[in-house]
Design a protein around this motif. Structure first.
Motif, short mmCIF file in Angstrom:
data_model
loop_
_atom_site.label_atom_id
_atom_site.label_comp_id
_atom_site.label_asym_id
_atom_site.label_seq_id
_atom_site.Cartn_x
_atom_site.Cartn_y
_atom_site.Cartn_z
N ARG A 105 0.96 -1.46 0.05
CA ARG A 105 0.03 -0.28 0.04
C ARG A 105 0.86 1.15 0.09
NH1 ARG A 105 -5.26 -0.42 1.59
NH2 ARG A 105 -6.14 -2.59 2.02
N ILE A 106 1.92 1.17 0.68
CA ILE A 106 2.72 2.42 0.96
C ILE A 106 3.63 2.61 -0.41
CG2 ILE A 106 5.03 3.35 1.97
CD1 ILE A 106 4.12 2.06 4.44
N LYS A 107 4.01 1.65 -1.01
CA LYS A 107 4.67 1.79 -2.37
C LYS A 107 3.50 2.26 -3.60
CE LYS A 107 6.46 -2.30 -2.95
NZ LYS A 107 7.20 -3.62 -3.36
N GLN A 108 2.41 1.66 -3.39
CA GLN A 108 1.47 2.15 -4.44
C GLN A 108 1.01 3.70 -4.16
OE1 GLN A 108 -2.32 0.11 -4.20
NE2 GLN A 108 -2.80 0.35 -6.15
N SER A 109 1.15 4.04 -2.87
CA SER A 109 0.52 5.54 -2.68
C SER A 109 1.69 6.38 -3.18
CB SER A 109 0.84 5.79 -1.21
OG SER A 109 2.05 5.74 -0.72
N ALA A 110 2.84 5.92 -3.53
CA ALA A 110 3.69 6.95 -4.31
C ALA A 110 3.87 6.59 -5.82
CB ALA A 110 5.13 6.48 -3.69
N SER A 111 2.91 5.89 -6.44
CA SER A 111 2.75 5.72 -7.83
C SER A 111 2.79 6.89 -8.69
CB SER A 111 1.55 4.82 -8.23
OG SER A 111 0.48 5.55 -7.90
N GLY A 112 2.22 7.88 -8.21
CA GLY A 112 2.45 9.32 -9.02
C GLY A 112 3.68 10.02 -8.78
N THR A 113 4.61 9.66 -7.90
CA THR A 113 5.66 10.49 -7.33
C THR A 113 6.79 9.53 -7.97
OG1 THR A 113 4.62 11.14 -5.61
CG2 THR A 113 7.05 11.37 -5.56
N LYS A 114 7.98 10.12 -8.55
CA LYS A 114 8.96 9.64 -8.94
C LYS A 114 10.11 9.50 -7.94
CE LYS A 114 8.48 10.69 -13.99
NZ LYS A 114 9.00 11.09 -15.10
N ARG A 115 10.73 8.62 -8.13
CA ARG A 115 11.87 8.19 -7.17
C ARG A 115 11.94 8.57 -5.62
NH1 ARG A 115 14.06 10.28 -12.01
NH2 ARG A 115 15.47 8.85 -13.19
N ARG A 116 11.34 7.64 -4.94
CA ARG A 116 10.96 7.95 -3.52
C ARG A 116 11.42 6.41 -2.76
NH1 ARG A 116 5.61 10.71 -1.51
NH2 ARG A 116 7.05 12.30 -2.14
N VAL A 117 12.12 6.72 -1.57
CA VAL A 117 12.32 5.55 -0.77
C VAL A 117 11.73 5.69 0.29
CG1 VAL A 117 14.42 4.48 0.25
CG2 VAL A 117 14.81 5.41 -1.95
N PHE A 118 11.30 4.29 0.93
CA PHE A 118 10.39 4.24 2.13
C PHE A 118 11.52 3.65 3.11
CE2 PHE A 118 7.21 4.68 -1.22
CZ PHE A 118 6.28 5.75 -0.67
N ILE A 119 11.65 4.02 4.32
CA ILE A 119 12.02 3.41 5.62
C ILE A 119 10.99 3.06 6.38
CG2 ILE A 119 13.87 3.72 7.38
CD1 ILE A 119 14.97 4.55 4.31
N ILE A 120 10.89 1.56 6.57
CA ILE A 120 9.74 0.88 7.28
C ILE A 120 10.52 0.44 8.59
CG2 ILE A 120 7.70 -0.56 7.51
CD1 ILE A 120 7.46 0.27 4.57
N GLU A 121 9.73 0.40 9.96
CA GLU A 121 10.17 -0.23 10.99
C GLU A 121 8.93 -1.06 11.20
OE1 GLU A 121 10.08 0.93 15.70
OE2 GLU A 121 11.74 2.02 14.37
N GLN A 171 11.74 3.38 -9.62
CA GLN A 171 11.36 4.66 -9.00
C GLN A 171 11.05 4.63 -7.53
OE1 GLN A 171 7.89 6.01 -11.45
NE2 GLN A 171 9.00 6.61 -13.30
N ARG A 172 11.04 3.44 -7.17
CA ARG A 172 10.70 3.40 -5.72
C ARG A 172 11.77 2.55 -5.01
NH1 ARG A 172 5.94 4.02 -8.40
NH2 ARG A 172 5.67 1.66 -8.40
N GLY A 173 12.03 2.74 -3.84
CA GLY A 173 12.96 1.76 -2.89
C GLY A 173 12.11 1.58 -1.65
N LEU A 174 12.54 0.44 -1.07
CA LEU A 174 12.00 0.08 0.17
C LEU A 174 13.10 -0.40 0.96
CD1 LEU A 174 9.32 -0.43 1.79
CD2 LEU A 174 9.39 -2.56 0.86
N VAL A 175 13.14 0.10 2.28
CA VAL A 175 14.12 -0.43 3.43
C VAL A 175 13.27 -0.57 4.77
CG1 VAL A 175 16.02 0.51 4.67
CG2 VAL A 175 16.01 1.04 2.14
N LEU A 176 13.62 -2.03 5.17
CA LEU A 176 12.95 -2.35 6.35
C LEU A 176 14.25 -2.31 7.63
CD1 LEU A 176 10.70 -3.09 4.53
CD2 LEU A 176 10.24 -5.03 5.78
N ARG A 177 13.49 -1.96 8.69
CA ARG A 177 14.43 -2.14 10.01
C ARG A 177 13.79 -2.75 11.01
NH1 ARG A 177 15.14 0.51 14.45
NH2 ARG A 177 16.92 0.35 15.62
#
Length: 333
Positions: A105-121, A171-177
């Motif tokens: 869902r988080i990645k899909q929320s940025a479908s209209g935004t180019k090049r965004r990375v999400f840091i998720i705990e 266009q999208r990155g995902l980092v989990l911690r």
């Protein structure tokens, strides 16, 4: 038992000599449902290793208190999946599903935004199961956990690798911690590091999933797993009661009458809690060996790192070729 725990006994009426008595164990941070003498004890726990420690104390107290000489069976029920003696615990699958769905869902929320990375705990205490398995399913570029220590050089390499990827069509990155992966490299620190080093190439957002991982309806796997493991435990308790019932009372003092019922390569196995003591890191409340760590190289391969995946371990296929234990075997059902 610990002074922080208060025992509240609620004896059911009309209980026969071989029927269990209901008990609730209340502590400062845990609530456990179980059954106690004059029958057997079945204990479900959902807060790290507190129930494992309780059963170990009850088992050791048998030498001084005959009342604890009853069959004891512990069932693993925690989303962290940090229980020794089992590959999976009740609730872990539901939590992983919640993590993956939220990441999607988080990645899909940025479908209209180019090049965004999400840091998720994620949650899990010191156990990185949720972060690792959830990250593998969600397509994470990096997952930071306590079991695999990391330093600033590794963080820098991850940032540089992700920056180069983001300069392409990705266009999208995902980092989990994992929440307790490192006391210094916190989620805020990693977020600020990625934001600064990726400036001009991508922007960052962070999200702490929190108790979203604990709520919701159980997954079909957890529902069936819980049903099967409870049925096996009741069959085991019934058999042990018959074996240890003599002269009008139950007396069970051997180590195979205080067990944890877990899943080992798709087989339900009873393991004495006394044998699990050496397999457990009680300080961090995690098993000393964890099967899912072998999956972590797959994440780097999928994230386009230059690495290889070792498939030489024949034990990975053992669950397909191994001979299933007989139903009458006392150590496995």
């Amino acid at each position: 038992m610990s002074d922080t725990n208060a025992l509240q006994l609620r004896q059911k009426q009309n209980c026969g000599p071989l029927q269990p008595v209901a008990l609730e164990l209340h502590g400062s941070t845990t609530r456990v449902s179980c059954s106690l003498p004059p029958g057997g004890l079945i204990l479900y726990y959902g807060h790290r290793h507190q129930a494992l420690e309780c059963v170990l104390q009850l088992y050791e107290a048998r030498a001084h208190y005959q009342e604890f000489c009853v069959p004891m069976c512990m069932l693993p029920a925690t989303i962290s999946n940090n229980v020794p003696g089992t590959d999976l615990s009740i609730g872990a699958d539901t939590s992983v599903n919640a993590i993956v769905e939220t990441c999607d869902r988080i990645k899909q929320s940025a479908s209209g935004t180019k090049r965004r990375v999400f840091i998720i705990e994620t949650m899990g205490g010191y156990c990185g199961y949720l972060a690792s398995v959830g990250g593998l399913a969600a397509g994470a570029d990096a997952v930071y956990i306590y079991e695999e220590p990391f330093d600033i050089r590794e963080l820098q390499a991850n940032v540089e690798h992700l920056t180069e990827k983001m300069k392409t069509s990705i266009q999208r990155g995902l980092v989990l911690r994992n929440e307790n992966s490192n006391e210094n490299f916190t989620t805020d620190f990693i977020y600020q590091l990625y934001s600064e080093e990726g400036h001009g190439v991508f922007d960052c957002r962070k999200n702490v999933l929190g108790h979203m991982q604990q709520g919701g309806a159980p997954s079909p796997f957890d529902r069936n797993f819980g049903t099967k493991i409870a049925a096996k435990a009741m069959q085991w308790i019934t058999r042990k009661l018959k074996e240890t019932y003599k002269e009008g009372k139950v007396f069970a003092n051997s180590e195979d009458t205080a067990c944890l019922l877990g899943m080992r390569r798709r087989a339900m196995v009873f393991q004495p809690v006394s044998q699990l003591r050496d397999e457990t890191d009680f300080v961090h409340r995690i098993p000393k060996e964890q099967w899912w760590l072998k999956l972590r190289p797959l994440m780097k391969i999928l994230a386009k790192y230059k690495t290889s995946y070792d498939v030489s371990d024949s034990g990975q296929l053992e669950h397909v070729t191994r001979i299933r234990p007989r139903e009458s075997d006392a150590s496995a059902i």
